[in-house]
Scaffold this motif. Structure first.
Motif, PDB file in Angstrom:
ATOM      1  N   ALA A  89       0.798  -1.221   0.000  1.00 19.82           N
ATOM      2  CA  ALA A  89       0.000   0.000   0.000  1.00 19.82           C
ATOM      3  C   ALA A  89       0.833   1.275   0.000  1.00 19.82           C
ATOM      4  CB  ALA A  89      -0.943  -0.009   1.211  1.00 19.82           C
ATOM      5  N   VAL A  90       1.950   1.289   0.710  1.00 22.55           N
ATOM      6  CA  VAL A  90       2.724   2.531   0.839  1.00 22.55           C
ATOM      7  C   VAL A  90       3.181   3.082  -0.517  1.00 22.55           C
ATOM      8  CG1 VAL A  90       4.866   3.526   1.751  1.00 22.55           C
ATOM      9  CG2 VAL A  90       3.405   2.119   3.228  1.00 22.55           C
ATOM     10  N   PRO A  91       3.802   2.279  -1.388  1.00 21.32           N
ATOM     11  CA  PRO A  91       4.173   2.827  -2.702  1.00 21.32           C
ATOM     12  C   PRO A  91       2.951   3.218  -3.537  1.00 21.32           C
ATOM     13  CG  PRO A  91       5.320   0.760  -2.253  1.00 21.32           C
ATOM     14  CD  PRO A  91       4.239   0.886  -1.232  1.00 21.32           C
ATOM     15  N   ASP A 109       1.357   9.399  -4.015  1.00 18.47           N
ATOM     16  CA  ASP A 109       0.839  10.705  -4.439  1.00 18.47           C
ATOM     17  C   ASP A 109       0.026  11.383  -3.351  1.00 18.47           C
ATOM     18  OD1 ASP A 109       2.062  10.436  -6.873  1.00 18.47           O
ATOM     19  OD2 ASP A 109       0.252   9.876  -7.972  1.00 18.47           O
ATOM     20  N   ASN A 110      -0.559  10.615  -2.449  1.00 16.51           N
ATOM     21  CA  ASN A 110      -1.368  11.202  -1.386  1.00 16.51           C
ATOM     22  C   ASN A 110      -0.530  11.949  -0.354  1.00 16.51           C
ATOM     23  OD1 ASN A 110      -3.080   8.813  -2.485  1.00 16.51           O
ATOM     24  ND2 ASN A 110      -4.550  10.055  -1.340  1.00 16.51           N
ATOM     25  N   LEU A 111       0.778  11.692  -0.348  1.00 15.51           N
ATOM     26  CA  LEU A 111       1.654  12.390   0.591  1.00 15.51           C
ATOM     27  C   LEU A 111       1.731  13.887   0.285  1.00 15.51           C
ATOM     28  CD1 LEU A 111       4.597   9.821   0.795  1.00 15.51           C
ATOM     29  CD2 LEU A 111       3.030  10.422   2.651  1.00 15.51           C
ATOM     30  N   LYS A 112       1.390  14.278  -0.938  1.00 16.08           N
ATOM     31  CA  LYS A 112       1.493  15.685  -1.329  1.00 16.08           C
ATOM     32  C   LYS A 112       0.552  16.575  -0.533  1.00 16.08           C
ATOM     33  CE  LYS A 112      -1.893  15.175  -5.099  1.00 16.08           C
ATOM     34  NZ  LYS A 112      -2.079  15.093  -6.551  1.00 16.08           N
ATOM     35  N   TYR A 113      -0.488  15.976   0.049  1.00 20.19           N
ATOM     36  CA  TYR A 113      -1.447  16.758   0.820  1.00 20.19           C
ATOM     37  C   TYR A 113      -0.958  17.049   2.236  1.00 20.19           C
ATOM     38  CZ  TYR A 113      -4.714  15.393  -2.895  1.00 20.19           C
ATOM     39  OH  TYR A 113      -5.334  15.194  -4.109  1.00 20.19           O
ATOM     40  N   PHE A 152       7.115  11.992   9.122  1.00 20.23           N
ATOM     41  CA  PHE A 152       6.713  11.120  10.218  1.00 20.23           C
ATOM     42  C   PHE A 152       6.033   9.857   9.687  1.00 20.23           C
ATOM     43  CE2 PHE A 152       2.973  10.007  12.958  1.00 20.23           C
ATOM     44  CZ  PHE A 152       3.675   9.211  13.856  1.00 20.23           C
ATOM     45  N   GLY A 153       5.159  10.007   8.694  1.00 21.62           N
ATOM     46  CA  GLY A 153       4.478   8.848   8.118  1.00 21.62           C
ATOM     47  C   GLY A 153       5.462   7.843   7.539  1.00 21.62           C
ATOM     48  N   ILE A 154       6.433   8.340   6.794  1.00 23.64           N
ATOM     49  CA  ILE A 154       7.442   7.464   6.192  1.00 23.64           C
ATOM     50  C   ILE A 154       8.313   6.820   7.272  1.00 23.64           C
ATOM     51  CG2 ILE A 154       9.464   7.430   4.685  1.00 23.64           C
ATOM     52  CD1 ILE A 154       8.122   9.712   3.086  1.00 23.64           C
ATOM     53  N   ASP A 155       8.679   7.621   8.277  1.00 23.41           N
ATOM     54  CA  ASP A 155       9.483   7.090   9.385  1.00 23.41           C
ATOM     55  C   ASP A 155       8.701   6.017  10.144  1.00 23.41           C
ATOM     56  OD1 ASP A 155      11.423   8.939   8.703  1.00 23.41           O
ATOM     57  OD2 ASP A 155      10.912  10.346  10.311  1.00 23.41           O
ATOM     58  N   TRP A 156       7.398   6.244  10.304  1.00 23.66           N
ATOM     59  CA  TRP A 156       6.556   5.301  11.044  1.00 23.66           C
ATOM     60  C   TRP A 156       6.502   3.945  10.344  1.00 23.66           C
ATOM     61  CZ3 TRP A 156       5.038   3.675  15.332  1.00 23.66           C
ATOM     62  CH2 TRP A 156       3.880   2.905  15.505  1.00 23.66           C
ATOM     63  N   VAL A 157       6.384   3.963   9.031  1.00 20.62           N
ATOM     64  CA  VAL A 157       6.334   2.708   8.273  1.00 20.62           C
ATOM     65  C   VAL A 157       7.623   1.918   8.484  1.00 20.62           C
ATOM     66  CG1 VAL A 157       6.257   1.705   5.960  1.00 20.62           C
ATOM     67  CG2 VAL A 157       4.701   3.562   6.546  1.00 20.62           C
TER      68      VAL A 157
END
Length: 344
Positions: A228-230, A234-238, A246-251
């Motif tokens: 799901a992450v990759p 595109d949703n990270l742009k929001y 933080f989201g990327i670090d959390w994963v």
């Protein structure tokens, strides 16, 4: 276990001092995810249309109901680990979902709509939310895999998940649909439910079997994330830069946690989640100097960032070495103590 020493160095390069562990585990509203009591606890509580049970997974309460049904139907396997189903290791999923809802991470981050906000539809889950889309693969896929595995017995009606208004092709909506589009994810989650449903029925899990169950559950969890992450990059742009990071670090952190077979029962989750950010990160949030975050919350943010950077700099070698170190029961025990040390 030189890898353990390396990890200790990685996660302790932070100037904050940890405060005593929180002991808040008393009231129902503190214990359970928000609105847990109002979530559907039986598949018959969802509407039936055209001989299909229809679930709106883009409504917080109904997605929470998916988890509630999973917890209720698997409760019999965890009676040896606490009353009221608190020892069920599936609590990690609704606990995370509740934290995301409570902190505003399921709302429309673009603010183009009022989805998820108090002045609009507070229970709405936005398809533009990076967090909500990752969570879909940790809610709907496990649920439909459990249906396929027979956890709920023979169902009167086929299950159908309603699609979102946007990005419809990014999701699947029934057992057959998900089996066709993400067969590996369905297999991983089905394996988790089948081991309990078939191998130990009707007996409860032993401590040894619980470790095996945690291994299967975490394997399915990281497989869902890896898919799901990759997909939702595109949703990270929001998101703000600090929240995106933080989201990327959390994963990455989840990958390390998963290798330890970290327990995801209800008491452990409540203790652990107390040290996660209680709101979305905004521009200007720089740990360890976020004034409205506790020392532990600041420490966790820095530790996760350090862990992600170290793994990135080694080309993923740090995680591979960590997973190798966690391949034994003794290694996993040490790994869990390291994780607990981040917030205690």
């Amino acid at each position: 276990f030189s890898i353990c020493a390396l990890l200790i160095v990685t996660v302790t390069l932070c100037p904050t001092t940890a405060a005593p562990r929180s002991e808040k585990y008393a009231t129902r509203e503190d214990v359970y995810p928000p609105l847990w009591e109002l979530a559907p606890e039986n598949l018959l509580d969802f509407p039936v249309k055209g001989n299909k049970t229809v679930i709106n997974a883009w409504n917080y309460q109904e997605r929470l109901g998916i988890y509630k049904n999973l917890l209720k139907s698997s409760a019999k396997y965890f009676t040896a680990f606490g009353s009221q189903n608190i020892g069920n290791i599936l609590w990690g999923l609704p606990s995370q979902h509740g934290w995301q809802f409570r902190t505003g991470r399921l709302a429309d981050p673009s603010r183009a709509t009022s989805c998820g906000y108090e002045d609009g539809d507070l229970l709405c889950i936005s398809v533009r939310s990076w967090w909500s889309n990752i969570n879909y693969y940790l809610a709907v896929i496990p649920f439909l895999a459990a249906v396929e595995a027979g956890l709920f017995g023979q169902l009167q009606y086929e299950i159908e998940i309603l699609p979102p208004e946007e990005q419809r092709a990014d999701f699947c909506y029934s057992v057959a649909d998900c089996r066709s589009h993400v067969p590996n994810l369905m297999d991983e989650w089905k394996a988790y439910f089948e081991v309990k449903h078939k191998a130990v029925r009707p007996a409860t899990l032993s401590s040894f079997q619980l470790d095996d169950a945690l291994g299967l559950m975490w394997k399915a969890h990281v497989t869902s994330n890896a898919y799901a992450v990759p997909k939702f990059q595109d949703n990270l742009k929001y998101l703000s830069d600090p929240e995106e990071n933080f989201g990327i670090d959390w994963v990455t952190g989840v990958d390390f946690i998963a290798a330890t077979y970290f327990s995801t029962d209800l008491p452990t989750m409540n203790t652990f989640q107390a040290f996660l950010p209680q709101r979305m990160l905004v521009e200007g949030d720089i740990p360890p100097f976020i004034s409205d975050f506790s020392p532990q919350q600041n420490r966790v943010l820095i530790s996760l960032k350090a862990l992600h950077k170290a793994n990135e700099l080694t080309g993923g070698l740090l995680l591979k070495l960590w997973e190798k170190a966690m391949s034994t029961e003794a290694g996993r025990k040490m790994g869990r103590k390291l994780i607990e040390g981040l917030v205690s």
